[in-house]
Design a protein around this motif. Sequence first.
Motif, PDB file in Angstrom:
ATOM      1  N   GLN A   1       0.829  -1.203   0.000  1.00 27.85           N
ATOM      2  CA  GLN A   1       0.000   0.000   0.000  1.00 27.85           C
ATOM      3  C   GLN A   1       0.864   1.254   0.000  1.00 27.85           C
ATOM      4  OE1 GLN A   1      -2.025  -1.288   3.543  1.00 27.85           O
ATOM      5  NE2 GLN A   1      -3.984  -1.464   2.481  1.00 27.85           N
ATOM      6  N   TRP A   2       1.927   1.232   0.773  1.00 24.43           N
ATOM      7  CA  TRP A   2       2.836   2.383   0.799  1.00 24.43           C
ATOM      8  C   TRP A   2       3.562   2.514  -0.537  1.00 24.43           C
ATOM      9  CZ3 TRP A   2       3.812   6.926   1.994  1.00 24.43           C
ATOM     10  CH2 TRP A   2       5.099   7.476   1.986  1.00 24.43           C
ATOM     11  N   GLU A   3       3.936   1.406  -1.143  1.00 22.52           N
ATOM     12  CA  GLU A   3       4.580   1.448  -2.462  1.00 22.52           C
ATOM     13  C   GLU A   3       3.638   2.079  -3.489  1.00 22.52           C
ATOM     14  OE1 GLU A   3       7.566   0.909  -3.231  1.00 22.52           O
ATOM     15  OE2 GLU A   3       8.388  -0.202  -1.523  1.00 22.52           O
ATOM     16  N   ARG A   4       2.362   1.750  -3.418  1.00 21.39           N
ATOM     17  CA  ARG A   4       1.387   2.345  -4.346  1.00 21.39           C
ATOM     18  C   ARG A   4       1.311   3.852  -4.152  1.00 21.39           C
ATOM     19  NH1 ARG A   4      -3.916   4.060  -4.408  1.00 21.39           N
ATOM     20  NH2 ARG A   4      -4.139   3.690  -2.172  1.00 21.39           N
ATOM     21  N   LEU A   5       1.321   4.303  -2.901  1.00 22.25           N
ATOM     22  CA  LEU A   5       1.273   5.732  -2.623  1.00 22.25           C
ATOM     23  C   LEU A   5       2.537   6.427  -3.111  1.00 22.25           C
ATOM     24  CD1 LEU A   5      -0.254   5.683   0.980  1.00 22.25           C
ATOM     25  CD2 LEU A   5      -1.410   6.315  -1.141  1.00 22.25           C
ATOM     26  N   LYS A   6       3.666   5.763  -2.993  1.00 14.59           N
ATOM     27  CA  LYS A   6       4.924   6.333  -3.489  1.00 14.59           C
ATOM     28  C   LYS A   6       4.865   6.503  -5.006  1.00 14.59           C
ATOM     29  CE  LYS A   6       8.694   4.405  -1.954  1.00 14.59           C
ATOM     30  NZ  LYS A   6       9.569   3.294  -1.507  1.00 14.59           N
TER      31      LYS A   6
END
Length: 401
Positions: free
Chosen positions: A121-126
């Motif tokens: 999820q954090w990778e998607r936001l990045k």
Amino acid sequence: MKYRKDKYGRDLSVLGFGCMRFTRKGSGLDLDKAEKEIMAAFRAGVNYYDTAYIYPGSEALLGTVLERNGIRDQVYIATKLPQYMVSSLAGAEKTFREELSRLRTDHVDYYLMHMLTDIAQWERLKQMGIPDWIRKLKESGAIRNIGFSYHGNTENFLKILQDYDWDFCQIQYNYLDETSQAGVAGLKAAAAKGIPVIIMEPLRGGKLVNLLPAEAKKAMAENERGWSPAAWAFRWLYNQPEVTVVLSGMNSLEMVAENVETADSASPGELNASDFALLDRVKALIRAGEKVGCTGCRYCMPCPRGVDIPGIFRCYNAMYSEGKNDARFQFAQTVGLTRQPAFATQCVGCGKCESHCPQGIPIREKLKEADKALRPLPFRIGINVARSFMLRRSRKKSGSP
């Protein structure tokens, strides 16, 4: 009120006001009642107020109370970007501006990426460009500190923690969740990096107070410490210097007063071997009777088919902590006899709820199990008869055939 430092040396009250559980009134929130509770906490020294975009009416209520009492600049507001609802920077910006409007402010002191559960999820936001967006907002002063709230396993928590220069983080943590979710390993890892840790669900959605087994309540009541179940839970957290703020969803003046008293008197390292032994006994008693690890956070709601998932699970667990008949009566009142039925049998198995559940509960499976336990044939017939009577009475009053 006692205070602990954030990453930049600011004093945060060890007791924070969680704004998810304000008392409801009609179709909204009881503003006047909540205002009394917020101001009582403020006068006692509480300076950290936590809300979120998805808590219905919460941001607007908090903003109204802070503005009309002239205390916005004397407290810290924490709110959250619903990352699971945002698919673009434009969407993130629109949501953030809406939050500022609701909160009646030009900045958020502590802003969180809401409910991360894994590194993906954090990778998607990045990939979406969120880090640059955050940087610009921090440079403008619209965001003062950036963090994330987390529900997932320890491994993914540690990955997210190491992947960005976070100002703070928020985790579910209590004496029942010491080794689950981020757990004590995550708490200590964050503290080692100098990252403040905000604690949510210190009472496991009330489970560590109202739904304690009778034997556990008795053991605490008879202990020479003289602490209430809530005080035991809070003191277990305050005992750990790595904990910065403990959030409490306070919705009564009595709750505010008790929690303030505990926060004022608790200190790191105060618990002894006997205290830990008592809590170990309480944990064993809880786990012996627990059927579903639901905290009542309502992230699974609304159900597209109208199923009251947390309500059903609360009653299901109550069967084993408060008695089967009492729990079934609660079920009839809160689920079975509501204007719109909210039975587990309405579930069509879409799985939307499970994708949002912070606890990773197999909701569809557990709903079937709970329904079978809560609605044996006699109770099912009784609820159906009562519903039919209510429907006929409603039609008679409205003049419908």
